[in-house]
Design a protein around this motif. Sequence first.
Motif, short mmCIF file in Angstrom:
data_model
loop_
_atom_site.label_atom_id
_atom_site.label_comp_id
_atom_site.label_asym_id
_atom_site.label_seq_id
_atom_site.Cartn_x
_atom_site.Cartn_y
_atom_site.Cartn_z
N ALA A 265 0.85 -1.19 0.00
CA ALA A 265 0.00 0.00 0.00
C ALA A 265 0.89 1.24 0.00
CB ALA A 265 -0.91 -0.01 1.23
N VAL A 266 0.58 2.19 -0.88
CA VAL A 266 1.42 3.37 -1.05
C VAL A 266 0.94 4.49 -0.14
CG1 VAL A 266 2.27 5.09 -2.68
CG2 VAL A 266 1.87 2.74 -3.45
N ASP A 267 1.85 5.02 0.66
CA ASP A 267 1.53 6.11 1.58
C ASP A 267 2.60 7.19 1.45
OD1 ASP A 267 0.87 7.85 3.57
OD2 ASP A 267 1.06 6.42 5.22
N PRO A 268 2.35 8.26 0.71
CA PRO A 268 3.38 9.30 0.54
C PRO A 268 3.86 9.91 1.85
CG PRO A 268 1.57 9.63 -1.00
CD PRO A 268 1.13 8.57 -0.04
N ALA A 269 3.02 9.89 2.87
CA ALA A 269 3.41 10.48 4.15
C ALA A 269 4.56 9.72 4.80
CB ALA A 269 2.22 10.52 5.10
N ARG A 270 4.80 8.50 4.35
CA ARG A 270 5.87 7.69 4.94
C ARG A 270 7.12 7.65 4.06
NH1 ARG A 270 3.30 2.15 7.07
NH2 ARG A 270 5.37 2.10 8.04
N LEU A 271 7.19 8.52 3.08
CA LEU A 271 8.37 8.55 2.22
C LEU A 271 9.62 8.87 3.02
CD1 LEU A 271 7.13 10.37 -0.99
CD2 LEU A 271 8.04 8.07 -0.87
N ALA A 272 10.71 8.17 2.71
CA ALA A 272 11.97 8.39 3.41
C ALA A 272 12.79 9.52 2.80
CB ALA A 272 12.79 7.09 3.39
N CYS A 273 12.40 9.99 1.60
CA CYS A 273 13.15 11.04 0.92
C CYS A 273 12.37 12.35 0.96
CB CYS A 273 13.43 10.63 -0.53
SG CYS A 273 11.93 10.42 -1.53
N PRO A 274 13.05 13.48 0.73
CA PRO A 274 12.37 14.78 0.71
C PRO A 274 11.35 14.88 -0.42
CG PRO A 274 14.74 15.05 0.96
CD PRO A 274 14.53 13.62 0.60
N VAL A 275 10.30 15.64 -0.19
CA VAL A 275 9.22 15.80 -1.17
C VAL A 275 8.87 17.29 -1.28
CG1 VAL A 275 6.85 15.21 -1.80
CG2 VAL A 275 8.27 13.54 -0.58
N ALA A 276 8.62 17.72 -2.50
CA ALA A 276 8.09 19.07 -2.75
C ALA A 276 6.92 18.95 -3.70
CB ALA A 276 9.16 19.99 -3.35
N GLN A 277 5.90 19.76 -3.46
CA GLN A 277 4.74 19.78 -4.34
C GLN A 277 4.53 21.18 -4.89
OE1 GLN A 277 1.13 17.24 -3.38
NE2 GLN A 277 1.81 17.84 -1.34
N PHE A 278 4.28 21.26 -6.20
CA PHE A 278 3.93 22.52 -6.84
C PHE A 278 2.49 22.40 -7.31
CE2 PHE A 278 8.45 22.28 -6.74
CZ PHE A 278 8.88 23.59 -6.53
N VAL A 279 1.61 23.14 -6.64
CA VAL A 279 0.17 22.96 -6.77
C VAL A 279 -0.45 24.23 -7.36
CG1 VAL A 279 -1.98 22.52 -5.51
CG2 VAL A 279 0.17 21.43 -4.77
N SER A 280 -1.28 24.06 -8.37
CA SER A 280 -1.98 25.20 -8.96
C SER A 280 -3.28 25.45 -8.22
CB SER A 280 -2.28 24.94 -10.44
OG SER A 280 -3.20 25.90 -10.93
N GLN A 314 8.75 30.30 -15.84
CA GLN A 314 10.12 30.31 -15.33
C GLN A 314 10.18 30.91 -13.93
OE1 GLN A 314 13.34 31.48 -17.90
NE2 GLN A 314 14.60 32.18 -16.19
N ALA A 315 9.52 32.04 -13.75
CA ALA A 315 9.59 32.71 -12.44
C ALA A 315 8.84 31.93 -11.37
CB ALA A 315 9.03 34.12 -12.56
N MET A 316 7.73 31.31 -11.73
CA MET A 316 6.87 30.72 -10.71
C MET A 316 7.09 29.23 -10.50
SD MET A 316 3.30 32.81 -11.16
CE MET A 316 2.78 32.32 -9.51
N LEU A 317 7.64 28.52 -11.51
CA LEU A 317 7.90 27.09 -11.35
C LEU A 317 9.36 26.73 -11.59
CD1 LEU A 317 6.96 24.14 -10.92
CD2 LEU A 317 6.61 24.03 -13.40
N TYR A 318 9.89 27.08 -12.77
CA TYR A 318 11.25 26.64 -13.11
C TYR A 318 12.26 27.03 -12.05
CZ TYR A 318 9.68 26.06 -18.04
OH TYR A 318 9.05 25.70 -19.19
N ASP A 319 12.28 28.32 -11.67
CA ASP A 319 13.28 28.79 -10.72
C ASP A 319 13.06 28.22 -9.31
OD1 ASP A 319 14.61 30.16 -12.69
OD2 ASP A 319 13.69 32.09 -12.24
N PRO A 320 11.84 28.25 -8.76
CA PRO A 320 11.64 27.65 -7.43
C PRO A 320 11.94 26.16 -7.39
CG PRO A 320 9.83 29.11 -7.95
CD PRO A 320 10.63 28.97 -9.20
N LEU A 321 11.56 25.44 -8.45
CA LEU A 321 11.87 24.01 -8.49
C LEU A 321 13.37 23.79 -8.53
CD1 LEU A 321 11.25 20.99 -8.82
CD2 LEU A 321 10.96 21.41 -11.28
N THR A 322 14.06 24.56 -9.37
CA THR A 322 15.51 24.41 -9.46
C THR A 322 16.19 24.73 -8.13
OG1 THR A 322 15.45 24.97 -11.82
CG2 THR A 322 17.58 25.12 -10.72
#
Length: 341
Positions: A265-280, A314-322
């Motif tokens: 069963a997949v549970d993102p809350a238990r991920l061992a690695c860092p996570v970032a979400q870009f949500v519209s 670029q300003a709102m996604l590319y740069d913050p993601l990078t």
Amino acid sequence: MLRSETAASSERRAAALAGLRRYQQAPRPRRVLPPARFRKGAARLRDVGGDVTGPPVVFVPSLINPPFVLDLAPGRSLVRHVAARGFRAWLVDWGTPRPQDAGLDLAGHVADRLLPLLAKLDRPPILVGYCLGGTLALAAAALPGARCAGVATIAAPWHFAGYGEAARAEMTALWQRAEPAARAIGALPMEVLQAGFWRLDPARTIAKYEAFATMPDAQAATFVALEDWANAGAPLTYAAGADLFDALLSRDLPGRGEWQVGGHAVDPARLACPVAQFVSRTDRITPAATAADVGERHDLSLGHVGMVVGGRAQAMLYDPLTEWLVRLAGARGAKHLGSTT
């Protein structure tokens, strides 16, 4: 749809038809995808380039449209923006399903396609998933023993109940009509999915062709490239289509913690690695209410497609993601990242 949306205005109908005619007759340059270095079934891992010694970043697009929206054109390419900042960028291309792939469900795309491709790399990559590709990337990173240094998602649904009862009921009805034919041919044609997207906002679908009728030539090429992407795409396997409409949209198994991938069963809350979400906050295809409750969240006032190829992308996604990628890679010991090469 054209008739109903323009019933009150023959002028609007004429403008929309003129825009459609212009789109059909528009010149189109030949598109060349980055070279495929690794293969698994119909799927390919394409080498976008960048610093060959840099941290690998694998972009995971949706299954529903071609991958080139992440590499649309010069100045409108998320993958090349990241590659130019010291990373080695890779792009998953899911390819066209073969007849023997009819039984490959969404979990199989993770376990039997994506993970074997990632295993070809010399070190654990950071995954960046767009739309349904973000859903699959979260699942890949959540499996025991997954080789993943981090995950960033862009407009990726997880809580499918967030679409609302009306939209889910309409999509379920669409699947019920399409399912017998899809089962017979072992695939779900992209045109069925496109019809579902049109129903989410029919007024906007007509309005964009009205606007294109008189759009300046300088903007028209981008419009044509985007529409070609939106109207293209290989079919889904029958099993993946059934999963999308039944397990995800109808029953919301991911949101309920009951979606199984590789027997887990997949549970993102238990991920061992860092996570970032870009949500519209203005996304009609993947509403903000569908986002997973995990990681570092960035809310954007851009639409589903505009956030990856629009004038403010670029300003709102590319740069913050990078910036997030640079921080993550720096924490793992990487150096000389973040400057344009």
